[in-house]
Write a protein that holds these residues in place. Sequence first.
Motif, PDB file in Angstrom:
ATOM      1  N   LYS A 183       0.803  -1.220   0.000  1.00 17.43           N
ATOM      2  CA  LYS A 183       0.000   0.000   0.000  1.00 17.43           C
ATOM      3  C   LYS A 183       0.838   1.273   0.000  1.00 17.43           C
ATOM      4  N   ASN A 184       2.107   1.191   0.429  1.00 16.97           N
ATOM      5  CA  ASN A 184       2.912   2.420   0.324  1.00 16.97           C
ATOM      6  C   ASN A 184       3.829   2.476  -0.911  1.00 16.97           C
ATOM      7  N   PHE A 185       3.634   1.541  -1.846  1.00 17.24           N
ATOM      8  CA  PHE A 185       4.376   1.578  -3.112  1.00 17.24           C
ATOM      9  C   PHE A 185       4.169   2.930  -3.816  1.00 17.24           C
ATOM     10  N   ASN A 186       2.904   3.342  -3.905  1.00 16.22           N
ATOM     11  CA  ASN A 186       2.604   4.584  -4.623  1.00 16.22           C
ATOM     12  C   ASN A 186       3.144   5.830  -3.929  1.00 16.22           C
ATOM     13  N   TYR A 187       3.266   5.750  -2.614  1.00 19.02           N
ATOM     14  CA  TYR A 187       3.833   6.870  -1.861  1.00 19.02           C
ATOM     15  C   TYR A 187       5.260   7.161  -2.369  1.00 19.02           C
ATOM     16  N   TYR A 188       6.054   6.091  -2.480  1.00 23.24           N
ATOM     17  CA  TYR A 188       7.431   6.281  -2.961  1.00 23.24           C
ATOM     18  C   TYR A 188       7.441   6.661  -4.444  1.00 23.24           C
ATOM     19  N   PHE A 189       6.536   6.037  -5.196  1.00 26.33           N
ATOM     20  CA  PHE A 189       6.481   6.333  -6.630  1.00 26.33           C
ATOM     21  C   PHE A 189       6.270   7.827  -6.847  1.00 26.33           C
ATOM     22  N   ASP A 190       5.275   8.407  -6.128  1.00 25.62           N
ATOM     23  CA  ASP A 190       4.970   9.845  -6.283  1.00 25.62           C
ATOM     24  C   ASP A 190       6.161  10.713  -5.910  1.00 25.62           C
ATOM     25  N   LYS A 191       6.806  10.362  -4.803  1.00 27.15           N
ATOM     26  CA  LYS A 191       7.942  11.175  -4.343  1.00 27.15           C
ATOM     27  C   LYS A 191       9.063  11.172  -5.385  1.00 27.15           C
ATOM     28  N   ILE A 192       9.391   9.981  -5.887  1.00 25.53           N
ATOM     29  CA  ILE A 192      10.515   9.883  -6.820  1.00 25.53           C
ATOM     30  C   ILE A 192      10.132  10.510  -8.157  1.00 25.53           C
ATOM     31  N   TRP A 193       8.908  10.309  -8.584  1.00 24.64           N
ATOM     32  CA  TRP A 193       8.415  10.924  -9.816  1.00 24.64           C
ATOM     33  C   TRP A 193       8.582  12.440  -9.738  1.00 24.64           C
ATOM     34  N   ARG A 194       8.230  12.996  -8.565  1.00 22.88           N
ATOM     35  CA  ARG A 194       8.367  14.445  -8.387  1.00 22.88           C
ATOM     36  C   ARG A 194       9.845  14.875  -8.414  1.00 22.88           C
ATOM     37  N   ASP A 195      10.687  14.066  -7.768  1.00 20.86           N
ATOM     38  CA  ASP A 195      12.136  14.373  -7.780  1.00 20.86           C
ATOM     39  C   ASP A 195      12.669  14.442  -9.200  1.00 20.86           C
ATOM     40  N   LEU A 196      12.169  13.532 -10.049  1.00 20.60           N
ATOM     41  CA  LEU A 196      12.730  13.444 -11.394  1.00 20.60           C
ATOM     42  C   LEU A 196      12.253  14.588 -12.273  1.00 20.60           C
ATOM     43  N   ASP A 197      11.123  15.202 -11.893  1.00 18.00           N
ATOM     44  CA  ASP A 197      10.679  16.427 -12.533  1.00 18.00           C
ATOM     45  C   ASP A 197      10.665  16.280 -14.062  1.00 18.00           C
ATOM     46  N   VAL A 198       9.916  15.268 -14.514  1.00 15.49           N
ATOM     47  CA  VAL A 198       9.916  14.926 -15.943  1.00 15.49           C
ATOM     48  C   VAL A 198       9.044  15.899 -16.735  1.00 15.49           C
ATOM     49  N   HIS A 199       9.596  16.426 -17.797  1.00 20.86           N
ATOM     50  CA  HIS A 199       8.815  17.289 -18.709  1.00 20.86           C
ATOM     51  C   HIS A 199       8.768  16.637 -20.075  1.00 20.86           C
ATOM     52  N   ILE A 200       7.621  16.682 -20.722  1.00 20.96           N
ATOM     53  CA  ILE A 200       7.581  16.159 -22.080  1.00 20.96           C
ATOM     54  C   ILE A 200       7.152  17.254 -23.051  1.00 20.96           C
TER      55      ILE A 200
END
Length: 249
Positions: free
Chosen positions: A232-249
């Motif tokens: 259940k906390n998989f998505n918690y880490y996913f969101d944090k790291i996704w934000r860190d990576l600051d991906v722009h397309i």
Amino acid sequence: MKNKILSVKNLKKNFHDKHLEIEALKDISFDVYEKEFISIVGPSGCGKSTILSILSGLENPSSGNFKYSKDVTIGYMLQNDSLFPWRTILDNCLIGLEINNNLTKENKEYVINLLNTYGLGDFLDKYPSNLSGGMRQRVALIRTLATKPDILLLDEAMSALDYQSRLAISDDIYRIIKNEGKTVIMVTHDIGEAISMSDRIIVISKRPGVVKNIYDIDLDNKSTPINNRKSKNFNYYFDKIWRDLDVHI
Ligand code: ADP
Ligand code: MG
């Protein structure tokens, strides 16, 4: 007490081209403990492979340093399985021992035993072209384990495979690594793969690479990589790291 096996301090790496200088790594520091599974995540070109090249001794850092706590041996596994098509599966797995002039009867038995244990016993005399991509990746891992390394460096080891095979092979690779009690530093651009397999994740910024964040991955009911994705906390880490990576397309 956890034993520190590697300490990396303020690594910096500039590459010099004929005309320009590329600042690949600006400031990379982290520690690795025995039997830990560490992932390094970051956008393409941020210097992930460069970190592994430095840690394996293939490249020198421009400044900074790293130190292994004892006389460790390193196994390095790349994205491409790079098996020789003209060698049998067994002979592919023995190549490191041949190069090190260490192909004893015991070592050969150790490799055959690994191949048997991990579902490749029927393929010793077959060639890489007879195997699926996932099986070839498993062979590549066993070839890397043949020389009994203390630390495995995995560079996008699964990213050449299709999504389903990648999920299956991460379970496989994880099981083998845990059974054999190895320390791992895995480079990947796949956030989910990193969260599902790692004890700790080091997030690198876009080039020039600096350590943006380090996460201890503390999942509920931690088990196999595929099951960990349902935690259940998989998505918690996913969101944090996704934000860190600051991906722009
Ligand atoms: P990643 O693995 O994160 O995709 P790399 O470590 O391969 O990134 O590369 C980081 C940067 O350094 C890239 O801009 C790449 O082009 C450059 N680079 C890597 N190796 C060399 C080299 N041997 N010579 C010149 N530039 C390099
Ligand atoms: Mg790379």
